[in-house]
Write an enzyme that holds these catalytic residues in place. Sequence first.
Site, mmCIF file in Angstrom:
data_model
loop_
_atom_site.group_PDB
_atom_site.id
_atom_site.type_symbol
_atom_site.label_atom_id
_atom_site.label_comp_id
_atom_site.label_asym_id
_atom_site.label_seq_id
_atom_site.Cartn_x
_atom_site.Cartn_y
_atom_site.Cartn_z
ATOM 1 N N HIS A 68 49.556 138.532 110.284
ATOM 2 C CA HIS A 68 49.324 139.782 109.869
ATOM 3 C C HIS A 68 50.677 140.514 109.751
ATOM 4 O O HIS A 68 51.608 139.753 109.670
ATOM 5 C CB HIS A 68 48.448 140.754 111.114
ATOM 6 N N ASP A 72 57.296 141.760 113.051
ATOM 7 C CA ASP A 72 57.879 140.817 114.095
ATOM 8 C C ASP A 72 56.978 139.715 113.866
ATOM 9 O O ASP A 72 56.937 138.565 114.471
ATOM 10 C CB ASP A 72 57.515 141.250 115.321
ATOM 11 N N HIS A 73 55.957 139.611 112.842
ATOM 12 C CA HIS A 73 55.339 138.368 112.295
ATOM 13 C C HIS A 73 55.534 138.072 110.934
ATOM 14 O O HIS A 73 55.246 136.821 110.435
ATOM 15 C CB HIS A 73 53.911 138.622 112.436
ATOM 16 N N HIS A 157 42.756 143.735 115.970
ATOM 17 C CA HIS A 157 44.369 143.997 116.169
ATOM 18 C C HIS A 157 44.766 145.198 114.969
ATOM 19 O O HIS A 157 45.092 146.228 115.243
ATOM 20 C CB HIS A 157 45.173 143.062 116.153
ATOM 21 N N ASP A 178 48.390 138.089 116.762
ATOM 22 C CA ASP A 178 47.965 139.165 117.717
ATOM 23 C C ASP A 178 46.598 139.570 117.617
ATOM 24 O O ASP A 178 45.858 139.649 116.480
ATOM 25 C CB ASP A 178 48.743 140.333 117.603
ATOM 26 N N GLU A 203 50.160 134.469 122.805
ATOM 27 C CA GLU A 203 51.171 135.349 123.357
ATOM 28 C C GLU A 203 50.971 135.290 124.788
ATOM 29 O O GLU A 203 49.783 135.672 125.021
ATOM 30 C CB GLU A 203 51.406 136.600 122.592
ATOM 31 N N HIS A 414 56.464 132.911 124.518
ATOM 32 C CA HIS A 414 57.102 134.178 124.618
ATOM 33 C C HIS A 414 57.092 134.572 126.076
ATOM 34 O O HIS A 414 56.571 135.838 126.112
ATOM 35 C CB HIS A 414 56.847 135.228 123.652
#
EC number: 3.1.27.-
Lengths: 601, 382
Positions: A68, A72-73, A157, A178, A203, A414
């Site tokens: 997406h 951070d992706h 999301h 996510d 995650e 993570h």
Amino acid sequence: MPEIKVTPLGAGQDVGRSCILVSIGGKNIMLDCGMHMGYNDDRRFPDFSYITQNGRLTDFLDCVIISHFHLDHCGALPFMSEMVGYDGPIYMTHPTKAICPILLEDFRKITVDKKGETNFFTSQMIKDCMKKVVPLNLHQTVQVDDELEIKAYYAGHVLGAAMVHIKVGSESVVYTGDYNMTPDRHLGAAWIDKCRPDILISESTYATTIRDSKRCRERDFLKKVHESIERGGKVLIPVFALGRAQELCILLETFWERMNLKAPIYFSTGLTEKANHYYKLFITWTNQKIRKTFVQRNMFEFKHIKAFDRSYADNPGPMVVFATPGMLHAGQSLQIFKKWAGNEKNMVIMPGYCVQGTIGHKILNGQRKLEMEGRSTLDVKLQVEYMSFSAHADAKGIMQLIRMAEPRNMLLVHGEAVKMEFLKGKIEQEFSIDCYMPANGETVTVTTNPSVPVDISLNLLKREMALGGPLPDPKKPRTMHGTLIMKENSLKLVSSEQALKELGLNEHQLRFTCRVQLQDPHSDTDTLHRIYTHLKSVLKGYTIQHLPDGTVMVESIVIKVSSSTEDPNTKVLLLSWSYQDEDLGSFLSTLLKKGLPSGLC
Amino acid sequence: MEETEFDDILDDWFIESLKTYKDLHVYQLEHPTQVIEWTSGKTVCVAGFTSSKNEILELRLPLKLFADENKGLCAERDFKVVHGGFTDAPVRCLRHIPGTRCVVTNDGLSSDLQVWDLGGDDSDVIRRTGSVDGSRGVSEGGSRIAARLSSQPQVLHGAESAGVRLTQLTSGQTVYTLETDSADPLSSLHFVSDAVFLAGCSNGKVYIADTRTSAAPQLSPPPPSSGESVLWWTDASAGPSCLDPSSCRIVRLSSCGQTVISDLRNPGGAVSRAQLDVQTRRCNADDVRVSWAPALDDCIAVSGFSGAVQIYSSSVWTTELQEAQPLFEHRGHAVSSQSDDGVPVFVTSHVWHPERPRTLLSAASDGSVHVWDWVDQSAAGC
């Protein structure tokens, strides 16, 4: 043993950047390519040296998949494809493809123009990177090459977020990106079928959280807006022109109607234009019920929400304004902020994450004096509220997803292993599957047990079934004899004869011959008879024949006796056997080399 | 109920909540809990009570709740599961031993207790470390548990009045046993000071004993007009206002809603009474909770009769039995529950925050847990 390798790129325990490498069935896939928003130096990029020390990544990766548009992706994607170098396909959903470049460009502007950084990707690089993108539709299998196929699933999301199923042969992996398991006002819940992947990658960050309800977050939002309006203050809500803005608008509209409020609500024109564009993307991406809501409620037909004109910012009295951009880093939202910041009756509500270097980021860190252009200082007296509306799965959500997909193994990235023991135990206990938790930079190897489908010819099957006793024993495996033919992508088991015929080969018979010398004073015929008697007493249970043509046969082994020309007492035994009787033949030759026992008659 | 209808009701309550609550957080656990126990100022323990496998969880409350100065800058609204463990039996009673990282549980099936270590920073697993034997010969029902801060970790426990014991955790030794003439099933145990405790019985009796003496306990008989099938629950106010144990107050609540407040100086008498407006669903001994607010004068919270938690101010009560109206009612569980089987949701447990005057946590039979800080809208009162 076949295995799948998973490596989350990154260093130590840091969270905040997603980039996972998967090796499956000889293919290498990069899942997400995120930027770490907390670093200002090269640590913000994933460490691609794991893939190769120097040089381009094209030869080492079969594809890149982006889940997406959050930075951070996908924030490091242009860096990876244009500065490190990758020319292969980059897969993402249509909305992600539409929105990514806008966020990346905004991000680039902030980082380069505002912070003056140099080792960063350019606008052209973003464009070149996006040219490599192959868009995905939901639930549509895409062949990356002959062996690798991928399929996107709805993740909830944010608009366009997908979970991805990756398959090579009969091994598969699902990466969640996510996602959320409880439906949102404008997004549904993630869904996947019982695809039973070898590994489900997710995650761990939210796995130990129990989320406060959406309604309570909305309540807080309405309460804050209402309190400001009641004291005559102005409320600024900087937004990025997407579903979140629309959702908050609907919420305020409903509330205004219910409470019969009179204060004006505006959204800025920048928002209008962009929103129209994304509105169309929305329609295919949301479910039936939500589609109905949005179709009925046209974006610009709010009763209480009107288009903003910048002169309104100076009007007295309470008002609410939605304005872009979302991090207060430029444009209209920043202009309005500057006007309203000095009054403590006013409020700014930040509905999302702000990148370092933006005003949004500074005020969310409690900064109350800001340095603006021309060395002027801005005193921040208004109330600053940070609200998180993003939809994420939590502990319960992870369990629900595992129940849905039924993976053979679970892998959480993570997380700190020591802080995740309980969750690991929970997953292992409830589902009887292994749960892996690699640290960043650590590779986890999961052994898979893929099934290899093989066809069997009917003749062979019938023949093998005819052998063995009258009653088959399903628990007892039996060895069967056949030939495996691999043609293109299919495997077939056939009898040897059929294989020879299909391949157009001649059958050859292999026979071994060996000569054994024996000292025996008898005649050839008698020696033969003595051999026969000897063998009969030693080899009980075997078929031993003394044939009229002067040979002894043990199974297929033929034994002949002749005398040596030099010495009639030296007998030469000729042993000959076929390949199938190799063991017995060797045994016989060793036995006969020892000579005949004296007691024989 | 039609989905839109349901959403409307929810909306009304939520909109009302803007004025009636300062803070409101709504969570959904995977399984309902019957216990909520503070293990620190910011963490609570909850646990399942199904007949087979259950989880014990230590949850950290959302940071936003405690961020008083910079509340606006904190977006964290979620529970964090800081520690978790597994148990094979239901958890009917759970008590934290103050000054330790230990909790003690009872499964309601016997009077024995299980001892657990909540764990520190190096691990997130709650581990079973031992057990404490209960009295033998208990017919039914589980043990009640109480604990207070002491140099040697000790736990007070029992299922019946005869046989309540104070056990040292490390050695397993019993340092005190309560002896009463009759063995009355207990509904609660409370320390009012280091040595003085109350044993509240389901038949309405309250024993007051001192662990330092072997003298017979004082008995406060059940309030009058208590019938055969009526159950009673008790709470004792303790804390800074109770430096002198004899000035502690006891509240007794019956399954018909009759409430009696007594003073430890005169346990047989009644300081005030009230008839509470409780919907009488068939309550089990385990369901109802009555508690004094630790940081508000004269406030009592009641739950277990329905899907609501009611807050009463007893300052306006007299010795005459009169109907009392709640000062506040938290209806969140009833309003937001979507029960599939038509069985109405009821509140299984509630606790007050030890310092924040109007903050409570409540849990219900549908697995919901709410954290709420209510607004006192009355002129006088708490």
